[in-house]
Design an enzyme around this catalytic site. Structure first.
Site: not given
Ligand code: DHB
Ligand code: FE
Length: 325
Positions: A12, A59, A193, A240
């Site tokens: 995303h 977020h 990441h 995530e």
């Protein structure tokens, strides 16, 4: 009866949204990323779900550090795009499915998952970017979307096992909804990441690919991965990926992997994408019934329900004719 027909994982990355919004999708860097979703959009257009459940993380757009629900289910009629610092993305307002969402909330909470019920919420790239990747850029999203926000931003996020079990509870909730709805569940975020600190830019393709394999074939192995291993192997934001386990828990144990795509990088992230289909439910038993068996069943059923049809997917209450595995 509603049922979950398939699960989809997708990154995303906010820069993917910016590439769409700023018409950069044909630039070679972005073309490589978007090329992996051409077949996915075809698959989605073909699957035509009635509802999507999108497991994503906020977020710090809808929730600040003042309020951090572990699992928050969007029960509202609509969810406008959030302003993430550059104004809200020019994407359609996400329309929810309040009836199914409240049914899921009730079923899951009574199953002892203490969800937060959200009746007003804006949604950020965590949800809108995967919708673009799977539906393109229509003027209206083609079906209602139920957002399920998972905290993976502030320690402690939920464990992979908890996420998987929530998926199981969601599946049970969907299957007890009387309307015949075909539901696709999406798990967003990932893959490896890390966007800050000394290891910023970390990508671990070996871990990612093994995770994709595990997601299809052996999710029970993945649910035991501790947070520290995600951090070490997939970077701080790799956590995530626990959200994908909500999606996987909502599917059958055995699924058909119909599509997979992996590319590095998109912004700071490895993009991993997979589509898993549940087997079609058989309305009738796979074994042809013997005449003797049929007669015995008819005799057993007759005194209680003389007028029920022998098979079919009617909407009658309490008339369960499909197997609920
Ligand atoms: C990036 C990826 C994310 O999942 C996110 O939420 C923010 C940034 C990135 O790769 O830049
Ligand atoms: Fe993210």
């Amino acid at each position: 009866m509603a049922r979950i027909i398939a699960g989809v994982t997708s990154s995303h990355v906010p820069a993917i949204g910016a590439a769409i919004d700023n018409k950069k999708t044909e630039e070679p860097y972005w073309k490589r990323v978007f090329s992996g979703f051409v077949k996915s959009k075809e698959w989605m257009a073909d699957a035509k779900p009635d509802v999507v459940i999108a497991v994503y993380n906020d977020h710090a757009s809808a929730f600040s550090v003042e309020l951090i629900p572990t699992f928050a289910l969007g029960c509202a009629a609509e969810f406008p795009p959030a302003d993430e610092g550059w104004g809200p993305r020019p994407v359609p307002v996400v329309k929810g499915h309040p009836a199914l969402a409240s049914h899921i909330a009730q079923s899951v909470i009574l199953d002892e998952f203490d969800l937060t019920i959200v009746n007003k919420m804006e949604v950020d790239h965590g949800l809108t970017v995967p919708l673009n990747l799977m539906f393109g850029s229509p003027t209206e999203w083609p079906c209602p979307v139920i957002p399920l926000a998972v905290n993976v931003v502030m320690y402690p996020p939920p464990t992979g096992h908890r996420c998987y079990m929530l998926g199981r509870a969601i599946r049970k909730a969907v299957q007890s909804y009387p309307e015949d709805l075909r539901v696709v569940i999406m798990g967003t975020g990932g893959m490896s990441h890390q966007i800050s600190g000394p290891r910023a830019g970390l990508i671990n393709s070996k871990f990612d690919k093994a995770y994709l394999d595990g997601l299809t074939k052996d999710p029970k192995k993945l649910i035991r991965i501790p947070h520290v291993e995600y951090m070490r192997e997939a970077g701080a934001e790799g956590i995530e990926m626990v959200m994908w386990l909500v999606m996987r828990g909502a599917l059958d144990d055995k699924v058909k992997e119909v599509y997979r795509f992996y590319t590095v990088p998109a912004s700071n992230t490895a993009v991993g994408h997979i589509i898993l289909e549940n087997a079609e439910r058989k309305i009738k038993s796979r074994r042809p019934a013997s005449a003797k068996g049929r007669a015995a069943r008819a005799k057993r059923a007759a005194p209680r329900a003389p007028s029920l049809p022998a098979s079919g997917g009617g909407k009658g209450r309490g008339l369960v004719v499909r197997s609920q595995r």
